[in-house]
Design a protein around this motif. Structure first.
Motif, mmCIF file in Angstrom:
data_model
loop_
_atom_site.group_PDB
_atom_site.id
_atom_site.type_symbol
_atom_site.label_atom_id
_atom_site.label_comp_id
_atom_site.label_asym_id
_atom_site.label_seq_id
_atom_site.Cartn_x
_atom_site.Cartn_y
_atom_site.Cartn_z
ATOM 1 N N GLN A 190 -66.637 91.491 53.180
ATOM 2 C CA GLN A 190 -67.264 92.403 54.126
ATOM 3 C C GLN A 190 -66.854 92.075 55.563
ATOM 4 O O GLN A 190 -66.576 92.975 56.360
ATOM 5 N N LEU A 191 -66.792 90.790 55.891
ATOM 6 C CA LEU A 191 -66.374 90.384 57.230
ATOM 7 C C LEU A 191 -64.947 90.840 57.529
ATOM 8 O O LEU A 191 -64.659 91.351 58.614
ATOM 9 N N VAL A 192 -64.055 90.664 56.562
ATOM 10 C CA VAL A 192 -62.658 91.086 56.748
ATOM 11 C C VAL A 192 -62.593 92.592 56.975
ATOM 12 O O VAL A 192 -61.847 93.083 57.839
ATOM 13 N N SER A 193 -63.382 93.324 56.218
ATOM 14 C CA SER A 193 -63.405 94.786 56.360
ATOM 15 C C SER A 193 -63.860 95.190 57.755
ATOM 16 O O SER A 193 -63.273 96.094 58.378
ATOM 17 N N TRP A 194 -64.887 94.554 58.271
ATOM 18 C CA TRP A 194 -65.367 94.876 59.615
ATOM 19 C C TRP A 194 -64.343 94.507 60.678
ATOM 20 O O TRP A 194 -64.137 95.242 61.646
ATOM 21 N N ILE A 195 -63.685 93.364 60.515
ATOM 22 C CA ILE A 195 -62.685 92.919 61.493
ATOM 23 C C ILE A 195 -61.525 93.903 61.552
ATOM 24 O O ILE A 195 -60.958 94.167 62.624
ATOM 25 N N GLN A 196 -61.173 94.487 60.423
ATOM 26 C CA GLN A 196 -60.044 95.419 60.373
ATOM 27 C C GLN A 196 -60.431 96.836 60.784
ATOM 28 O O GLN A 196 -59.558 97.697 60.925
ATOM 29 N N ASN A 197 -61.710 97.073 60.986
ATOM 30 C CA ASN A 197 -62.185 98.396 61.381
ATOM 31 C C ASN A 197 -62.071 98.548 62.894
ATOM 32 O O ASN A 197 -62.786 97.887 63.655
ATOM 33 N N ALA A 198 -61.194 99.422 63.341
ATOM 34 C CA ALA A 198 -60.940 99.588 64.777
ATOM 35 C C ALA A 198 -62.129 100.179 65.523
ATOM 36 O O ALA A 198 -62.190 100.117 66.754
ATOM 37 N N ASP A 199 -63.080 100.762 64.793
ATOM 38 C CA ASP A 199 -64.234 101.380 65.449
ATOM 39 C C ASP A 199 -65.372 100.396 65.719
ATOM 40 O O ASP A 199 -66.360 100.752 66.374
ATOM 41 N N ILE A 200 -65.259 99.175 65.197
ATOM 42 C CA ILE A 200 -66.295 98.168 65.444
ATOM 43 C C ILE A 200 -66.205 97.717 66.899
ATOM 44 O O ILE A 200 -65.126 97.385 67.392
ATOM 45 N N PRO A 201 -67.317 97.691 67.640
ATOM 46 C CA PRO A 201 -67.276 97.227 69.044
ATOM 47 C C PRO A 201 -66.745 95.801 69.148
ATOM 48 O O PRO A 201 -66.937 94.979 68.240
ATOM 49 N N ALA A 202 -66.087 95.510 70.257
ATOM 50 C CA ALA A 202 -65.465 94.195 70.452
ATOM 51 C C ALA A 202 -66.487 93.073 70.357
ATOM 52 O O ALA A 202 -66.197 91.997 69.816
ATOM 53 N N THR A 217 -60.278 81.440 54.681
ATOM 54 C CA THR A 217 -59.303 80.533 54.071
ATOM 55 C C THR A 217 -57.937 80.797 54.686
ATOM 56 O O THR A 217 -57.769 81.709 55.517
ATOM 57 N N LYS A 218 -56.949 80.039 54.252
ATOM 58 C CA LYS A 218 -55.596 80.212 54.769
ATOM 59 C C LYS A 218 -55.018 81.560 54.370
ATOM 60 O O LYS A 218 -54.053 82.026 54.980
ATOM 61 N N ASP A 219 -55.593 82.195 53.358
ATOM 62 C CA ASP A 219 -55.131 83.529 52.965
ATOM 63 C C ASP A 219 -55.407 84.562 54.052
ATOM 64 O O ASP A 219 -54.810 85.648 54.047
ATOM 65 N N ASP A 220 -56.312 84.257 54.972
ATOM 66 C CA ASP A 220 -56.630 85.179 56.061
ATOM 67 C C ASP A 220 -55.672 85.053 57.233
ATOM 68 O O ASP A 220 -55.684 85.899 58.139
ATOM 69 N N LEU A 221 -54.843 84.009 57.242
ATOM 70 C CA LEU A 221 -53.992 83.751 58.400
ATOM 71 C C LEU A 221 -52.983 84.862 58.673
ATOM 72 O O LEU A 221 -52.778 85.216 59.843
ATOM 73 N N PRO A 222 -52.306 85.443 57.660
ATOM 74 C CA PRO A 222 -51.360 86.533 57.972
ATOM 75 C C PRO A 222 -52.025 87.696 58.720
ATOM 76 O O PRO A 222 -51.435 88.256 59.649
ATOM 77 N N MET A 223 -53.239 88.059 58.330
ATOM 78 C CA MET A 223 -53.960 89.135 59.018
ATOM 79 C C MET A 223 -54.225 88.755 60.475
ATOM 80 O O MET A 223 -54.038 89.572 61.392
ATOM 81 N N LEU A 224 -54.653 87.518 60.696
ATOM 82 C CA LEU A 224 -54.969 87.072 62.047
ATOM 83 C C LEU A 224 -53.711 86.976 62.911
ATOM 84 O O LEU A 224 -53.715 87.374 64.080
ATOM 85 N N GLU A 225 -52.628 86.459 62.348
ATOM 86 C CA GLU A 225 -51.369 86.355 63.088
ATOM 87 C C GLU A 225 -50.857 87.736 63.475
ATOM 88 O O GLU A 225 -50.376 87.945 64.597
ATOM 89 N N ALA A 226 -50.944 88.690 62.543
ATOM 90 C CA ALA A 226 -50.478 90.047 62.836
ATOM 91 C C ALA A 226 -51.288 90.661 63.972
ATOM 92 O O ALA A 226 -50.731 91.344 64.853
ATOM 93 N N ALA A 227 -52.582 90.412 63.987
ATOM 94 C CA ALA A 227 -53.430 90.949 65.062
ATOM 95 C C ALA A 227 -53.071 90.314 66.398
ATOM 96 O O ALA A 227 -53.030 91.001 67.437
ATOM 97 N N MET A 228 -52.818 89.009 66.405
ATOM 98 C CA MET A 228 -52.474 88.319 67.647
ATOM 99 C C MET A 228 -51.145 88.813 68.219
ATOM 100 O O MET A 228 -50.971 88.892 69.439
ATOM 101 N N LYS A 229 -50.203 89.167 67.351
ATOM 102 C CA LYS A 229 -48.878 89.608 67.799
ATOM 103 C C LYS A 229 -48.820 91.098 68.085
ATOM 104 O O LYS A 229 -47.834 91.583 68.650
ATOM 105 N N SER A 230 -49.867 91.819 67.699
ATOM 106 C CA SER A 230 -49.855 93.272 67.839
ATOM 107 C C SER A 230 -49.834 93.692 69.307
ATOM 108 O O SER A 230 -50.401 93.030 70.182
ATOM 109 N N THR A 231 -49.165 94.819 69.565
ATOM 110 C CA THR A 231 -49.171 95.385 70.916
ATOM 111 C C THR A 231 -50.303 96.393 71.088
ATOM 112 O O THR A 231 -50.496 96.925 72.189
ATOM 113 N N ASP A 232 -51.044 96.643 70.009
ATOM 114 C CA ASP A 232 -52.177 97.569 70.047
ATOM 115 C C ASP A 232 -53.422 96.829 70.529
ATOM 116 O O ASP A 232 -53.856 95.858 69.913
#
Length: 489
Positions: A190-202, A217-232
């Motif tokens: 559920q937390l991952v789903s909310w984090i990926q939802n662009a409509d959730i307030p900052a 877990t470390k399985d979440d790292l690719p998602m986090l890295e992609a967000a950090m590198k994103s230009t959006d």
């Protein structure tokens, strides 16, 4: 105005820097959820401050009136349930209070009041059936612990936005240790789903990233890295918490990516760079994953960006890293109109530094820019960032035993033990405290209690500090306001 163009919000940052040096003088370390900011008082806090809390139904609305000179007409409500203050109100009581809504008779409201028996009632708050159930349950929750936060966790992002906000505020005010204790009961997916939802307030996304740092877990790292590198921008919403979460799960090896993206990278904008600094501060105080020595390496990359170096100098002083003395002096010496605000923090760093070399460099600074030295001494009199006592060291100071005999007493003094999360106390200060206690005991020996109290040697208040700090803050705020208005003009 070049410095304003080079660094957005420069004046505000200057004022923030002043606060960053002053706050350690007056407050303890923050204990609330890192990166989270509560939006309002929670229902629990508000009800605790009231004398009477009740559920009431609307009987009838006030009659319409076009006469603005008349006293506001009041709606009539009937109490159907007492939540708090059974001695001050009863079920069936009719109350009159101001209500501006268009609720229908029979609608259910939360009403709260103070100062019974002539109770002053607040504006009623319309409740959905789900909100009624929520109010009834929160009054029975323990004041802390997993049971409390497991309940509020079920209302995060609730369809009733009022309940979702209240649940978020409960977490925003919770200590980080409490959030960590909740790990076995967190819903990772559920937390991952909310984090990926662009409509959730900052603000809420920050909370979910903090929670993911606990249960992820470390399985979440690719998602986090992609967000950090994103230009959006939306993908990087809540960047400070995003970086902190990434470092919590990745560990020390994650520092390299953070440094490359935000600290070494001179094209990284101010907001992103500051978010990275905030994440490193969190790991230096509460994270417990990365050693301070490694965090300091990252922070010191900011010294290669003179226009932003002042953001980390207080951290270097607070964490007692004195290896940057020469580099900071060079920053002071070479400061231009884009980095001039680095000078006062450098002076404060040198004033706190225990190395003999720092005293010599201070004299050189005064020759180069006496005005900056004067400002530092005016706004930060005394030690600009005094070390906080270590409870272990303070606890080792023996208290002098109090002995009474008839009307005489030997004064007893025990050096106060500071909170457990405080830092180091200066050994000299400990010695002074013990000596002061011993002196007081000798002076007061054999004196009547009242006389003994009068004879206790008291430290004179620092009048210069009492007068100059408020005036200094006021002056800075005036300059900031003038600077901003000038920039807008």
């Amino acid at each position: 105005m070049n410095d304003l163009k080079a660094r957005p919000f420069g004046p505000l940052v200057a004022f923030g820097l002043l606060a960053s040096w002053l706050l350690p003088l007056t407050s303890s370390a923050a204990v609330a959820c890192p990166f989270c900011s509560a939006t309002a008082q929670t229902f629990s806090e508000e009800m605790a401050s009231m004398d009477v809390v009740a559920i009431a139904k609307l009987v009838h609305l006030p009659p319409p009136s076009d006469n603005s000179s008349e006293e506001l007409a009041k709606a009539k409500f009937e109490i159907t349930e007492i939540v708090k203050g059974e001695k001050s109100a009863r079920v069936g009581d009719k109350i009159d209070t101001i209500y501006f809504g268009d609720g229908k008779p029979g609608s259910v409201f939360l009403v709260m009041g103070i100062d019974p028996p002539k109770t002053m009632w607040s504006t009623p708050l319309l409740l959905s059936p789900r909100a009624q159930d929520y109010i009834g349950k929160i009054t029975k929750l323990p004041k802390d612990g997993n049971e409390r936060y497991m309940f509020f966790q079920n209302y995060l992002e609730d369809k009733d936005d009022m309940l979702a906000r209240d649940a978020y505020d409960e977490f925003a005010k919770a200590p980080y240790t409490t959030i960590k204790d909740l790990k076995p009961h967190m819903n990772h997916e559920q937390l991952v789903s909310w984090i990926q939802n662009a409509d959730i307030p900052a603000s809420r996304r920050r909370l979910y990233l903090v929670m993911l740092g606990v249960c992820g877990t470390k399985d979440d790292l690719p998602m986090l890295e992609a967000a950090m590198k994103s230009t959006d921008r939306k993908s990087r919403s809540g960047l400070d918490a995003l970086i902190a979460c990434y470092l919590t799960l990745k560990g020390e090896t994650g520092m390299e990516l953070v440094e490359d993206l935000y600290l070494k990278n001179k094209k990284s904008d101010y907001a992103d760079t500051y978010s990275a600094i905030m994440a490193l501060r969190f790991h230096g105080t509460e994270g417990g994953v990365i050693k301070k020595e490694r965090l300091l390496v990252g922070l010191k990359y900011m010294l290669d960006r003179p226009e932003l170096a002042d953001l980390v100098i207080p951290d270097l002083a607070g964490w007692e890293d004195w290896s940057a003395v020469d580099q900071l002096f060079e920053l002071f010496k070479n400061a231009d109109e884009k980095s001039t605000w680095v000078r006062v923090p450098v002076i404060n760093y040198l004033r706190k530094c225990p190395l003999a070399k720092a005293k010599d460099l201070l004299k050189e600074c005064e020759k180069i820019d006496p005005a900056s030295v004067k400002r530092a001494n005016t706004f930060f009199p005394g030690d600009p960032a005094p070390a906080v006592p270590d409870p272990k060291k303070a606890a080792m100071i023996p208290a002098l035993d109090a002995k009474t005999n008839g009307e005489t007493a030997t004064a007893s003094y025990e050096v106060p033990v500071p909170p457990a999360d405080d830092q180091e106390i200066n050994a000299q200060e400990v010695a002074k405290a013990v000596q002061s206690a011993e002196t007081a005991a000798v002076v007061n020996k054999g004196a009547p209690p009242a006389a003994a109290i009068r004879a206790i040697p008291l430290a004179s208040p620092n009048r210069w500090l009492l007068i100059s700090v408020p005036w200094g803050i006021g002056l800075v705020m005036f300059v900031v306001q003038w600077w901003v208005l000038r920039g807008l003009g």
